[in-house]
Design an enzyme around this catalytic site. Sequence first.
Site, mmCIF file in Angstrom:
data_model
loop_
_atom_site.group_PDB
_atom_site.id
_atom_site.type_symbol
_atom_site.label_atom_id
_atom_site.label_comp_id
_atom_site.label_asym_id
_atom_site.label_seq_id
_atom_site.Cartn_x
_atom_site.Cartn_y
_atom_site.Cartn_z
ATOM 1 N N GLU A 256 0.908 -27.438 8.158
ATOM 2 C CA GLU A 256 1.985 -26.754 8.873
ATOM 3 C C GLU A 256 3.234 -26.625 8.001
ATOM 4 O O GLU A 256 3.725 -27.616 7.456
ATOM 5 C CB GLU A 256 2.312 -27.523 10.147
ATOM 6 C CG GLU A 256 3.383 -26.885 11.011
ATOM 7 C CD GLU A 256 3.584 -27.624 12.313
ATOM 8 O OE1 GLU A 256 4.604 -27.352 12.996
ATOM 9 O OE2 GLU A 256 2.734 -28.467 12.664
ATOM 10 N N LYS B 173 -1.868 -35.417 13.976
ATOM 11 C CA LYS B 173 -0.992 -34.642 13.101
ATOM 12 C C LYS B 173 0.006 -35.583 12.449
ATOM 13 O O LYS B 173 0.760 -36.265 13.145
ATOM 14 C CB LYS B 173 -0.267 -33.532 13.860
ATOM 15 C CG LYS B 173 0.539 -32.618 12.934
ATOM 16 C CD LYS B 173 1.033 -31.363 13.629
ATOM 17 C CE LYS B 173 2.268 -31.617 14.446
ATOM 18 N NZ LYS B 173 2.896 -30.351 14.895
ATOM 19 N N LYS C 203 6.045 -21.764 20.411
ATOM 20 C CA LYS C 203 7.019 -22.650 21.041
ATOM 21 C C LYS C 203 7.983 -21.805 21.869
ATOM 22 O O LYS C 203 8.758 -21.017 21.312
ATOM 23 C CB LYS C 203 7.790 -23.456 19.988
ATOM 24 C CG LYS C 203 6.898 -24.396 19.183
ATOM 25 C CD LYS C 203 7.704 -25.231 18.207
ATOM 26 C CE LYS C 203 6.810 -26.216 17.456
ATOM 27 N NZ LYS C 203 7.584 -27.053 16.508
#
Length: 299
Positions: free
Chosen positions: A63, A6, A112
């Site tokens: 994202e 990422k 999260k």
Amino acid sequence: RHRIFKLKIGAGEVNRDLAHVIAIKKALGDRASVRVDVNQAWDEAVALRACRILGTNGIDLIEQPISRNNRAGMARLNTMSPAPIMADESIECVEDAFNLAREGAASVFALKIAKNGGPRAVLRTAAIAEAAGIGLYGGTMLEGGIGTLASAHAFVTLNKLAGDTELFGPLLLTEDILSEPLVYREVELHVDLAHRLQFSERRQIIDRAQAAVLEKLFGGAEQLRPPRHIARADDAHPVALDHRLDDVRVHRDATHRFDFGAGDRLPIRDQRQRLQQRARILRRTLRPEARNLIRHLLP
């Protein structure tokens, strides 16, 4: 060895960022998945073009390309982008997840626990996503062993994590307060569901870490002496700032509100605004080098 990468982009010029990402993907080919995290850096017009380019060049996930506040724009991007759009900053509570799902504003949700309200709240967000056909990604806010284990215990209860996970926070630590550190093997976190959190007499680790932070930020604990009272932005009421970090306490209660020790009882979004205001006031009392260091820690 690693099969998923990422890349953080968005801080640089967009064409240079795109060329950089595409070059990495071409070098890796089908041997690894490449994703990008834009951290809300683009406006919608830039994001529309960039997402098309990234998607057509084999990037698997994009994202949070635009502001968390632009849910309508996220929905348009999610419709037009060849690569799935993942919501991260857009999800700060279970209600955010519901609204994003209702508006079709993302194909993947980043989970999260530290941001969503804990393991139970993150599982409610996951249930909303699953009901709406939205993929799940096990995210991290670079928690240590305790937070990472809590995240892992939540994530292993899910039927599927289409986007995998990124629970690597403990790997960044030189020391851990857990008696039995978490086990990583072959790029995987091994979760023992019977694992008990045990803390040895490692208070010295916490003390050393606290001393290092104080030294880095303020030149030592004795230098932490902001003015007792500083005017608010509207100069209507002074804000009292305590000198001692140990006096900063936040208590969670059953109504999902917070008590800041001064009788404040505010909805969560109002609390966030209050914290941001106090952070801005605190920054103005610090030396320039300390302000630069905590710029991203106190938004």
